[in-house]
Write an enzyme that holds these catalytic residues in place. Structure first.
Site, PDB file in Angstrom:
ATOM      1  N   CYS A  72       0.795  -1.360   0.023  1.00 40.58           N
ATOM      2  CA  CYS A  72      -0.068   0.045  -0.029  1.00 40.58           C
ATOM      3  C   CYS A  72       0.998   1.283  -0.014  1.00 40.58           C
ATOM      4  CB  CYS A  72      -1.021  -0.006   1.266  1.00 40.58           C
ATOM      5  SG  CYS A  72      -1.897   1.573   1.487  1.00 40.58           S
ATOM      6  N   CYS A  78      -1.227   5.664   7.036  1.00 43.04           N
ATOM      7  CA  CYS A  78      -2.725   5.181   7.319  1.00 43.04           C
ATOM      8  C   CYS A  78      -2.525   4.370   8.854  1.00 43.04           C
ATOM      9  CB  CYS A  78      -3.159   3.990   6.359  1.00 43.04           C
ATOM     10  SG  CYS A  78      -4.557   3.326   6.925  1.00 43.04           S
ATOM     11  N   CYS A  81      -2.897  -0.436   8.913  1.00 37.14           N
ATOM     12  CA  CYS A  81      -1.855  -1.617   8.903  1.00 37.14           C
ATOM     13  C   CYS A  81      -0.658  -1.240   9.707  1.00 37.14           C
ATOM     14  CB  CYS A  81      -1.584  -1.988   7.451  1.00 37.14           C
ATOM     15  SG  CYS A  81      -2.776  -2.465   6.354  1.00 37.14           S
ATOM     16  N   GLN A 290     -17.186 -11.896  11.931  1.00 34.43           N
ATOM     17  CA  GLN A 290     -15.724 -11.972  11.781  1.00 34.43           C
ATOM     18  C   GLN A 290     -15.551 -11.533  10.376  1.00 34.43           C
ATOM     19  OE1 GLN A 290     -13.645 -12.509  13.943  1.00 34.43           O
ATOM     20  NE2 GLN A 290     -14.200 -13.836  15.518  1.00 34.43           N
ATOM     21  N   TYR A 319     -22.213 -14.088  24.382  1.00 30.95           N
ATOM     22  CA  TYR A 319     -21.643 -13.228  23.474  1.00 30.95           C
ATOM     23  C   TYR A 319     -21.919 -13.675  22.032  1.00 30.95           C
ATOM     24  CZ  TYR A 319     -19.413 -10.612  27.332  1.00 30.95           C
ATOM     25  OH  TYR A 319     -18.916 -10.202  28.414  1.00 30.95           O
ATOM     26  N   ASP A 392     -17.163 -15.656  23.560  1.00 24.92           N
ATOM     27  CA  ASP A 392     -16.538 -14.681  22.389  1.00 24.92           C
ATOM     28  C   ASP A 392     -16.593 -13.204  22.562  1.00 24.92           C
ATOM     29  OD1 ASP A 392     -15.056 -13.504  20.398  1.00 24.92           O
ATOM     30  OD2 ASP A 392     -16.243 -14.690  18.972  1.00 24.92           O
ATOM     31  N   CYS A 419     -10.353 -11.692  20.978  1.00 28.32           N
ATOM     32  CA  CYS A 419      -9.463 -10.731  20.066  1.00 28.32           C
ATOM     33  C   CYS A 419      -8.700 -10.007  20.553  1.00 28.32           C
ATOM     34  CB  CYS A 419     -10.467  -9.928  19.146  1.00 28.32           C
ATOM     35  SG  CYS A 419     -11.654  -8.834  20.230  1.00 28.32           S
TER      36      CYS A 419
END
Length: 461
Positions: A72, A78, A81, A290, A319, A392, A419
């Site tokens: 990119c 940005c 990432c 997801q 969840y 989750d 996560c």
């Protein structure tokens, strides 16, 4: 004494949890964004503290053997990432170590107590996101622009396309959609939202795509109850192949939350469909699903393996969202209960069960820590007693009251999908102190090119 604007030559020796490189000068630590372990570089101190500083990369003098060229052109500016300059094998190693170190440091586990399995990576670590949210504003020349926020700011970095966004039949549909929206705004004198004055119309554009059905959803988030000349936008977007659902969401609140509470559907059924394994799921603009369709199958396969289902078990999925894990487990369990606090998610979950002809599930609305004890008191406790609890939670981890509820239910096994390995480690430590042992941990790379990593954990009583 180190000061702001000092320029130094350092070799990057370590990587911080947010992907920044860490180098040292006579023991003084420097955190340098966009660097990789092994880089020898020239840096400039931007903010100096007593024992460490944050520095800006000025020049790579000798690149690390693990450094690659970013795909990119705006990867450094940005905020999306953080690891594009790092080769993929090194990214995976970084994420494994992140999970391991959090379990050790925050979870208080000894090295021998952390049964880590090798991280599950992607074959192609680009073009995987099925959901993208573009902020809309004005650039420095006053022109309407879209892109992504720069790290830790609300300054929009204009992006010609995103190398993480899913392609449909090889085409960058996100760019096509955003160009259509911006053209509509310019042609009809519709202003983007201005955070400073809280005026204007268009705040964000949410785009969802489906890997399995190729369906596309667009939801325009506005600062108003309606979007002027919305019919002409709908007609323009309908020209894009596979366009399935177009809606307007209203968010008049000041803050970082993207979606508001009111959504009006302008075209299509109000949802798109995607598949995980043999099950299809309806996904509305507000649904949690997801973002990496390929990796989520691997994630759920590992969760099902950890659940150890034989067909006789009762499972509680806390969840549960739109029922993705619930329905994935249902074919291998006697009964699966799903609980979620979001009304639209529970409604979607019930519809998804019907659409997939799955009859051994029940979905309950409310906070799990309130719903579960009440359900037990009103029903036969033995009949609904969990053999397995699957959880989750969002990034903040489990509520303390929910952890206490889980422990009081005394399931044989807890499968924790996380996560955020820091809050995972905190919750694992609590469960360990309350009757559970850590059996196995498998990281899954759901978010290549970023510092984020998903984990699946098995704990047993």
């Amino acid at each position: 004494m180190y000061q702001k604007n000092d320029e130094l030559i350092v070799t990057i020796e370590d990587q911080g949890i947010n992907g920044e490189g860490i180098g040292k000068d006579n023991g003084y630590a420097l955190f340098v964004k966009d660097t990789v372990i092994g880089d020898k570089c020239k840096v400039k101190i931007m903010k100096a503290k007593k024992n460490y500083a944050f520095a800006k990369l000025l020049e790579i003098i000798e690149p690390s053997k693990n450094r690659v060229e970013e795909k990119c052109p705006v990867a450094k500016q940005c905020g999306g990432c953080q690891l594009q300059s790092m080769d993929y094998e090194t990214q995976l190693k970084f994420k494994e170590e992140k999970v391991f170190n959090n379990l050790k440091r925050i979870g208080g586990l000894d090295t021998c107590q952390i049964p880590m399995k090798e991280i599950i990576g992607m074959d192609e670590p680009y073009y995987y996101r099925n959901k993208t949210q573009f902020p809309v504003g004005r650039n420095k020349d006053g022109e309407i622009a879209y892109g992504f926020y720069a790290g830790r700011t609300h300054s929009i970095i204009e992006a010609p396309g995103c190398v993480l966004g899913m392609r449909i039949d090889g085409k960058d549909v996100c760019k096509e959609i955003m160009d259509t929206v911006i053209s509509f705004m310019k042609e009809n004198d519709i202003d983007p939202y201005d955070e400073q004055t809280q005026t204007g119309f268009v705040r964000h554009v949410l785009i969802r795509t489906s890997e399995s059905t190729k369906q596309i959803m667009v939801c325009v988030v506005t600062n108003s109850n309606e979007l002027p000349k919305a019919d002409s936008l709908v007609e323009a977007l309908k020209e894009i192949p596979n366009m399935t659902s177009i809606s307007i969401n209203t968010n008049k609140e000041f803050g970082n939350v993207i979606m508001g509470s009111k959504t009006v559907h302008l075209f299509g059924p109000g949802y798109i469909e995607d598949a995980i394994g043999d099950n299809k799921f309806r996904i509305s603009p507000e649904s949690f699903f997801q973002v990496n369709s390929k990796q989520v199958e691997k994630l759920y396969e590992k969760a099902i393996e950890y659940a150890g289902l034989t067909g006789e078990e009762t499972v509680w999925d806390l969840y549960c969202g739109i029922g993705t894990i619930t329905l994935s487990m249902a074919n291998n369990a006697r009964k699966v209960y799903g609980v979620d606090i979001v009304e639209s998610a529970v409604e979607d979950a019930r519809n998804n069960a019907i659409a997939n002809d799955i009859e051994n599930t029940e979905f309950l609305l409310g906070a799990a820590e309130d719903v579960v004890p009440r359900y037990f008191s009103e029903n036969d406790g033995e009949e609904c007693h969990p053999d397995v609890i699957v959880v989750d939670p969002p990034r903040k981890g489990c509520d303390q009251k929910l952890l206490q509820t889980m422990a009081s239910m005394k399931p044989d096994r807890i499968v924790y999908v996380s996560c955020d390995s820091a809050t995972l480690a905190r919750d694992v430590a609590w469960l360990k102190e309350n009757g559970y042992k850590l059996n196995e941990v498998t990281p899954v790379d759901m978010f290549p090119q970023t510092v984020h990593v998903e984990s699946v954990v098995l704990m047993s009583r």
